[in-house]
Design a protein around this motif. Structure first.
Motif, PDB file in Angstrom:
ATOM      1  N   ALA A 159      -0.356  -8.202   9.014  1.00 45.96           N
ATOM      2  CA  ALA A 159      -1.457  -7.385   9.515  1.00 45.96           C
ATOM      3  C   ALA A 159      -0.959  -6.134  10.235  1.00 45.96           C
ATOM      4  N   PRO A 167       1.562  -0.668   4.021  1.00 45.65           N
ATOM      5  CA  PRO A 167       1.093  -1.216   2.739  1.00 45.65           C
ATOM      6  C   PRO A 167       2.168  -1.944   1.928  1.00 45.65           C
ATOM      7  N   ARG A 176       3.182  -5.156   3.725  1.00 44.71           N
ATOM      8  CA  ARG A 176       2.031  -6.066   3.764  1.00 44.71           C
ATOM      9  C   ARG A 176       1.834  -6.725   2.400  1.00 44.71           C
ATOM     10  N   GLN A 225      -9.075 -10.901   3.187  1.00 45.61           N
ATOM     11  CA  GLN A 225      -9.260  -9.568   3.780  1.00 45.61           C
ATOM     12  C   GLN A 225      -8.491  -8.514   2.985  1.00 45.61           C
ATOM     13  N   CYS A 226      -7.310  -8.910   2.538  1.00 47.38           N
ATOM     14  CA  CYS A 226      -6.451  -7.969   1.811  1.00 47.38           C
ATOM     15  C   CYS A 226      -7.013  -7.633   0.431  1.00 47.38           C
ATOM     16  N   ARG A 280      -9.814  -6.573  -0.022  1.00 49.66           N
ATOM     17  CA  ARG A 280     -10.660  -5.402   0.216  1.00 49.66           C
ATOM     18  C   ARG A 280      -9.884  -4.265   0.891  1.00 49.66           C
ATOM     19  N   ASN A 281      -8.546  -4.392   0.908  1.00 48.72           N
ATOM     20  CA  ASN A 281      -7.727  -3.359   1.544  1.00 48.72           C
ATOM     21  C   ASN A 281      -7.827  -2.034   0.790  1.00 48.72           C
ATOM     22  N   ARG A 282      -7.742  -0.947   1.494  1.00 49.34           N
ATOM     23  CA  ARG A 282      -7.883   0.357   0.847  1.00 49.34           C
ATOM     24  C   ARG A 282      -6.690   0.713  -0.030  1.00 49.34           C
ATOM     25  N   ASP A 283      -5.551   0.045   0.192  1.00 50.06           N
ATOM     26  CA  ASP A 283      -4.345   0.349  -0.585  1.00 50.06           C
ATOM     27  C   ASP A 283      -4.253  -0.567  -1.801  1.00 50.06           C
ATOM     28  N   VAL A 317      -1.705  -3.470  -1.982  1.00 49.16           N
ATOM     29  CA  VAL A 317      -2.059  -4.663  -1.208  1.00 49.16           C
ATOM     30  C   VAL A 317      -3.088  -5.490  -1.978  1.00 49.16           C
ATOM     31  N   ARG A 318      -4.082  -4.826  -2.555  1.00 48.49           N
ATOM     32  CA  ARG A 318      -5.107  -5.555  -3.303  1.00 48.49           C
ATOM     33  C   ARG A 318      -4.501  -6.290  -4.495  1.00 48.49           C
TER      34      ARG A 318
END
Length: 246
Positions: free
Chosen positions: A184, A188, A191, A212-213, A215-218, A221-222
């Motif tokens: 956390a 990116p 993570r 949660q990841c 929906r990560n912006r990067d 990570v998704r």
């Protein structure tokens, strides 16, 4: 050397006193292979020899024997030594540390491994640091968690990779919680690597973080979170994955 045993070792050790220079290296190699502790004192002297071939042979023999008395000699190398001698010094010292561990000298072995991990932190030295970290994990087991968490911050990809692979083998929800906390707080790339590792660990307590990841912006990570979520949540994560489509 083939005969083996203490008596054969003493014969070879005695021969060091009168043997011609041309066979000294052979005798030293044999004493090392026999792991003759009686030879340590003489080998320590030879490890300071002005003759490079003899000095290198003595250092290798001392590492093979694994007597703690050799620690200070093997942890240093002359500044005037050849490139070859300097290059082999880390491997010799790590071998020495492994022999210490085999002999039950875990405190000394751990100290040696940690000193190597600290000293060889540059990317071009990552193989040495990775081997040192692996030795630390083999000694400490689950208690190596702080060492692994610290190692993933390294700029050396090889060291980070070894740390994350070792992390997969550590058991317990406490370790999972520590990695979730680390993930956390990381950028990116790291993570994503931690999320992938958490998926391989298989501890379902990491699932909320992995979700949660998703929906990560990067994107990196998704993409790491998708297979990790499936491993940890199975059918339960189908709605989460469906939300990524379209």
């Amino acid at each position: 050397q083939t005969i083996g045993g203490p008596e054969a070792g003493r014969v070879l050790l005695k021969a060091l006193e009168t043997a011609p220079k041309t066979v000294l290296v052979t005798l030293v190699d044999a004493l090392g292979a026999m792991r003759s502790r009686e030879a340590v004192k003489k080998l320590l002297a030879l490890a300071e020899s002005g003759d490079e071939a003899l000095r290198r042979a003595a250092r290798s023999a001392l590492a093979e024997i694994g007597d703690p008395a050799a620690g200070s000699v093997l942890s240093t190398v002359r500044v005037t030594s050849s490139q070859a001698e300097r290059a082999e010094a880390p491997a010799i010292y790590l071998h020495f540390a492994r022999r210490l561990r085999e002999a039950g000298r875990t405190v000394e072995a751990l100290s040696a491994a940690r000193s190597m991990l600290a000293a060889y932190g540059r990317p071009e030295e990552s193989q040495v640091a990775a081997e040192a970290l692996s030795l630390i994990v083999s000694i400490l087991g689950d208690k190596a968690l702080p060492d692994l968490v610290a190692a993933v911050d390294s700029s050396a990809p090889a060291l980070r990779g070894v740390a994350l692979e070792a992390a997969v083998t550590l058991e317990g929800e406490e370790a999972t919680a520590r990695w979730v906390e680390k993930g956390a707080a990381s950028g990116p790339e790291l993570r994503a690597a931690i999320v992938a590792m958490l998926g391989r660990r298989g501890d379902a307590t990491a699932l909320p973080f992995v979700r949660q990841c998703l929906r990560n912006r990067d994107e990196i990570v998704r993409l790491a979170a998708i297979p990790a979520a499936v491993r940890l949540g199975g059918r339960a994560v189908v709605p989460d994955l469906a939300g990524l489509i379209g």
